[in-house]
Design an enzyme around this catalytic site. Structure first.
Site, short mmCIF file in Angstrom:
data_model
loop_
_atom_site.label_atom_id
_atom_site.label_comp_id
_atom_site.label_asym_id
_atom_site.label_seq_id
_atom_site.Cartn_x
_atom_site.Cartn_y
_atom_site.Cartn_z
N ASP A 1 -78.17 -23.47 -14.03
CA ASP A 1 -78.66 -22.62 -13.07
C ASP A 1 -78.97 -23.34 -11.80
OD1 ASP A 1 -79.35 -19.52 -12.39
OD2 ASP A 1 -80.38 -21.03 -11.19
N ARG B 1 -72.48 -21.27 -11.85
CA ARG B 1 -71.80 -20.71 -13.01
C ARG B 1 -70.37 -21.31 -13.07
NH1 ARG B 1 -71.35 -15.56 -9.05
NH2 ARG B 1 -73.49 -15.86 -8.95
N SER C 1 -73.94 -20.97 -6.74
CA SER C 1 -74.29 -20.76 -8.21
C SER C 1 -73.68 -21.93 -8.88
CB SER C 1 -73.76 -19.46 -8.64
OG SER C 1 -73.64 -19.58 -10.10
N ASP D 1 -83.37 -13.56 -18.42
CA ASP D 1 -84.06 -13.37 -17.16
C ASP D 1 -83.08 -12.49 -16.30
OD1 ASP D 1 -82.55 -15.42 -16.45
OD2 ASP D 1 -84.31 -16.49 -15.60
N HIS D 2 -81.58 -12.85 -16.29
CA HIS D 2 -80.63 -12.26 -15.36
C HIS D 2 -80.09 -10.92 -15.62
CE1 HIS D 2 -80.51 -16.46 -13.76
NE2 HIS D 2 -79.65 -15.99 -12.87
N ARG E 1 -80.16 -16.51 -1.28
CA ARG E 1 -79.15 -16.41 -0.95
C ARG E 1 -78.64 -14.96 -0.36
NH1 ARG E 1 -76.85 -19.34 -6.23
NH2 ARG E 1 -77.29 -21.55 -5.23
C1 MIC Z 1 -77.45 -17.41 -8.76
O1 MIC Z 1 -78.66 -17.40 -8.24
O2 MIC Z 1 -76.42 -17.23 -7.96
C2 MIC Z 1 -77.42 -17.38 -10.14
C3 MIC Z 1 -76.96 -16.07 -10.65
O3 MIC Z 1 -78.83 -17.55 -10.73
C4 MIC Z 1 -76.62 -18.59 -10.64
C5 MIC Z 1 -76.33 -18.70 -12.01
C6 MIC Z 1 -75.13 -17.82 -12.49
O4 MIC Z 1 -74.20 -17.35 -11.78
O5 MIC Z 1 -75.30 -17.13 -13.55
C7 MIC Z 1 -76.93 -19.92 -10.11
O6 MIC Z 1 -77.74 -20.19 -9.27
O7 MIC Z 1 -76.45 -20.65 -10.82
FE1 SF4 Z 2 -82.11 -15.45 -10.43
FE2 SF4 Z 2 -80.51 -17.13 -9.12
FE3 SF4 Z 2 -81.75 -15.09 -7.75
FE4 SF4 Z 2 -83.09 -17.35 -8.72
S1 SF4 Z 2 -81.50 -17.18 -7.30
S2 SF4 Z 2 -83.71 -15.06 -9.04
S3 SF4 Z 2 -82.03 -17.38 -10.53
S4 SF4 Z 2 -80.40 -14.87 -9.43
#
Ligand code: MIC
Ligand code: SF4
Length: 645
Positions: A119, A537, A535, A64-65, A379
């Site tokens: 996530d 990550r 995140s 989905d990303h 965010r």
């Molecule tokens: C985000 O919202 O920052 C992400 C992208 O979903 C990350 C995961 C990632 O960095 O792949 C998260 O929230 O953990």
């Molecule tokens: Fe995707 Fe992370 Fe954004 Fe949620 S916060 S939509 S999981 S990138």
């Protein structure tokens, strides 16, 4: 003793330890989820563990990303994930099926169960009464392989909701108000448990919005009771059999308490560049807006989209605004297409995106230079949209839609639109983009396909007797993982290619960092409070590991990032006296003599000598026995191998 809901679910899953805040516990994990941008690495790590089939009740791999396929990289990763999932007993939700958290609540979440996801917004599942926790990919890989997750037992905060939201005020405004009060550090080490009469006035998707953005408080997770609203939601998803009523016992004990009167709330907005920089929409004033995005895992449910569509219906998006809408799942998109709401959005001038994370993570739709971008995601960190000079303002769907029409930040209570959206009696159910795993015993028939973008990942080395190095970078408070390992349309395709990512590590803080770190052959990082927030990550630890970072000394750490550092054998030290932060300068040579022996002896106080200034100071390193083992072994993978022998 009267128990809160968090303890009820945790104790039903407790494998070891006691439910005492600060102590290490292990819990049984019923479900796991990964998404593609953390998933490729998590599955490479899972493969390295040599386990044939997952040990959970259900594990899902969402894609989905990284759905912008600008080269072969993403599509290759998708193929890898789909095949590795099939081989090891994991269900794969293909691109187009929706954002992991939205789909998980719709189709798979079960009240009272545990969910671990790679996530940080996995806690969205708290909206349906789960203990759902975000973690690094390696922790999720271990949970898939063993069915267990080790964590520090959190405190439990009762968030008492009273009253009822007035028209035009949304669930998003509740969590923005909590962020205003508690800050992005306010939830660290805590579970936010929602109680009180106000809970019953909220639907499951509204609860999911609040639980989702509890991640921005730094909370371990958030949880709502499972009640008649939960039953109605599950029934409409044809999953009533998954329903169990769950609530705290009357008189349950909490570590802290907080009350929010819903009737008094007004529309709120988080200003750039932190989700706790919250004001009322009225206080923020009629700011001129360039872009509006309605979507993301925070606000893309059927109910959210229907409210946005009701506001847009028969109107025209302001000529100076680009409005983009990304429904959260195929279920939502398909329902909007059938009931005409999608046409209302398109006719008003909205650009419709596929059901994925999209603009939230900078995968397309980066706004123009210096833009004001009003978004419904969770965010608004610096540069995350892909346009460093833009400011992201976080609001509800109602505020976003009203703003798209007016061209200036607008309080939706000024509209006369009817915003009542009832949950449907039955959602449209079609799971044909979810691919089942191979039957047990058939695993060998599946070939795992690996494209050329998949590179080996770094594995830590056993901790040396002494550690020393230069302070390569000194940073402020609230450095996010978007600073440490930026992710945008250019970099996300390389989540399985650590060498490539290493050229961008910490570049939003200092563009010269990657080259300097490489030239020095590694070193030490110094940071302020809440280092590594955001995140989950693991790349924010794996890439520094690749660059030779041996220790991070900070005023404090965000939970998932601290775990990721330990899982990868990097020392997460905190200043015993925060004043010492001021006396350490970038470039100073620090040494930690006898660090291995000190950790092995269980010492929590570590003496650090600043060879440049001649001062010494004390850092703290409180560890559980297991964490100590991981740091000595050079990370969780090495530790698991050692303890298995
Ligand atoms: C985000 O919202 O920052 C992400 C992208 O979903 C990350 C995961 C990632 O960095 O792949 C998260 O929230 O953990
Ligand atoms: Fe995707 Fe992370 Fe954004 Fe949620 S916060 S939509 S999981 S990138």
């Amino acid at each position: 003793m009267a128990m809160n809901l968090t303890h009820k679910i945790l104790s039903a899953h407790l494998l070891s330890g006691k439910l005492i805040p600060g102590e290490e516990i292990a819990i049984r994990i019923d479900q796991t989820l990964t998404q593609d941008s953390t998933g490729t690495m998590a599955y490479l790590q899972f493969e390295a563990m040599g386990v044939d089939r997952v040990k959970t009740k259900k594990s899902l791999a969402y894609i989905d990303h990284n759905t912008l396929q600008t080269g072969f990289e993403n599509a290759d990763d998708h193929k890898y994930i789909q095949t590795v999932a099939k081989k090891h007993g994991i269900w794969c939700s293909k691109p187009g099926n929706g954002i992991c958290h939205q789909v998980q609540v719709e189709r798979y979440g079960v009240p009272g169960w545990t969910l671990l996801g790679s996530d940080s917004h996995t806690p969205t599942g708290g909206g349906i009464g789960m203990i759902a926790i975000g973690a690094g990919g390696l922790d999720v890989a271990v949970a898939m392989g063993s069915g267990a997750y080790h964590m520090i037992c959190p405190k439990v905060v009762a968030v008492r909701l009273t009253g009822r939201l007035q028209k035009g005020v949304a669930a998003k405004d509740i969590i923005l108000e909590i962020l205003r009060r508690l800050s992005v550090k306010g939830g660290v080490g805590k579970v936010m448990e929602y109680v009180g009469d106000g809970v019953a006035t909220l639907t499951v998707p509204e609860r999911a919005t609040i639980a989702n953005m509890g991640a921005e408080l730094g909370a371990t997770t958030s949880v709502f009771p499972s009640d008649e609203a939960t039953r109605a939601f599950l029934k409409a998803q044809r999953r009533e059999a998954d329903f169990t009523p769950l609530a705290a016992d009357p008189g349950a004990i909490y570590d802290e308490e907080l009350t929010v009167n819903l009737s008094e709330l007004v529309p709120m907005v988080a200003l750039p560049h932190m989700p706790d920089n919250v004001k009322t929409v009225a206080e923020a004033g009629p700011l001129k807006v360039d872009q509006v995005f309605i979507g993301s895992c925070t606000n893309s449910s059927y109910q959210d989209m229907m409210r946005a569509a009701a506001i847009l219906k028969g109107k025209r998006v302001h000529p100076d605004v680009s409005l983009v809408i990304g429904p959260g799942s195929r279920q939502v998109l398909s329902m909007l297409a059938r009931n005409g709401a999608l046409a209302d959005m398109i006719d008003a001038g909205a650009r419709i995106l596929e059901t994925a994370c999209g603009p939230c993570i900078g995968m397309g739709q980066s706004p123009c230079t210096g833009a004001v971008s009003v978004r419904t995601n969770n965010r608004n960190f610096y540069a995350r949209s892909g346009t460093a000079s833009a400011g992201i303002f976080l609001v509800s769907c109602e505020t976003a839609a009203a703003t798209a029409l007016a061209g200036v930040l607008t309080d939706p209570r000024t509209l006369d639109t009817d915003l009542t959206v009832k949950l449907p009696e039955e959602f449209l159910i079609n799971d044909n983009l979810v691919i089942p795993p191979a039957e047990p015993g058939q695993e060998d028939t599946v070939e795992v396909v690996r494209g050329p973008n998949i590179k080996p990942f770094p594995i830590g080395k056993a901790l040396a007797e002494d550690v020393s190095g230069a302070v390569l970078l000194k940073m402020e408070d609230n450095i996010t993982t978007d600073h440490i390992m930026p992710s945008n349309a250019k970099l996300l395709p390389y989540r399985s290619n650590i060498p490539h990512l290493s050229d961008y590590c910490l570049s939003p803080v200092d563009e010269t960092f990657p080259a300097r770190a490489k030239a020095a052959g590694g070193g030490i990082l110094v940071a302020g409070a809440n280092y590594g927030q955001g995140s989950s990550r693991e790349h924010a630890a794996l890439v520094p590991l690749y660059l030779g970072i041996r220790a991070v000394i900070a005023k404090s750490f965000a939970r998932i990032h601290r775990d990721n550092l330990i899982n990868n054998g990097i020392l997460p030290l905190t200043f015993a006296d925060e004043a010492d932060y001021d006396s350490v300068a970038q470039g100073d040579i620090l040494s930690l003599p006898g660090i291995r022996a000190a950790i092995a002896a269980g010492s929590e106080e570590i003496t650090i000598a600043d060879e440049t200034s001649g001062r010494t100071f004390t850092a703290r390193l409180p560890l559980t026995e297991r964490q100590r083992g991981m740091l000595l072994a050079g990370g969780l993978l090495n530790y698991s191998r050692e303890t298995a022998n």
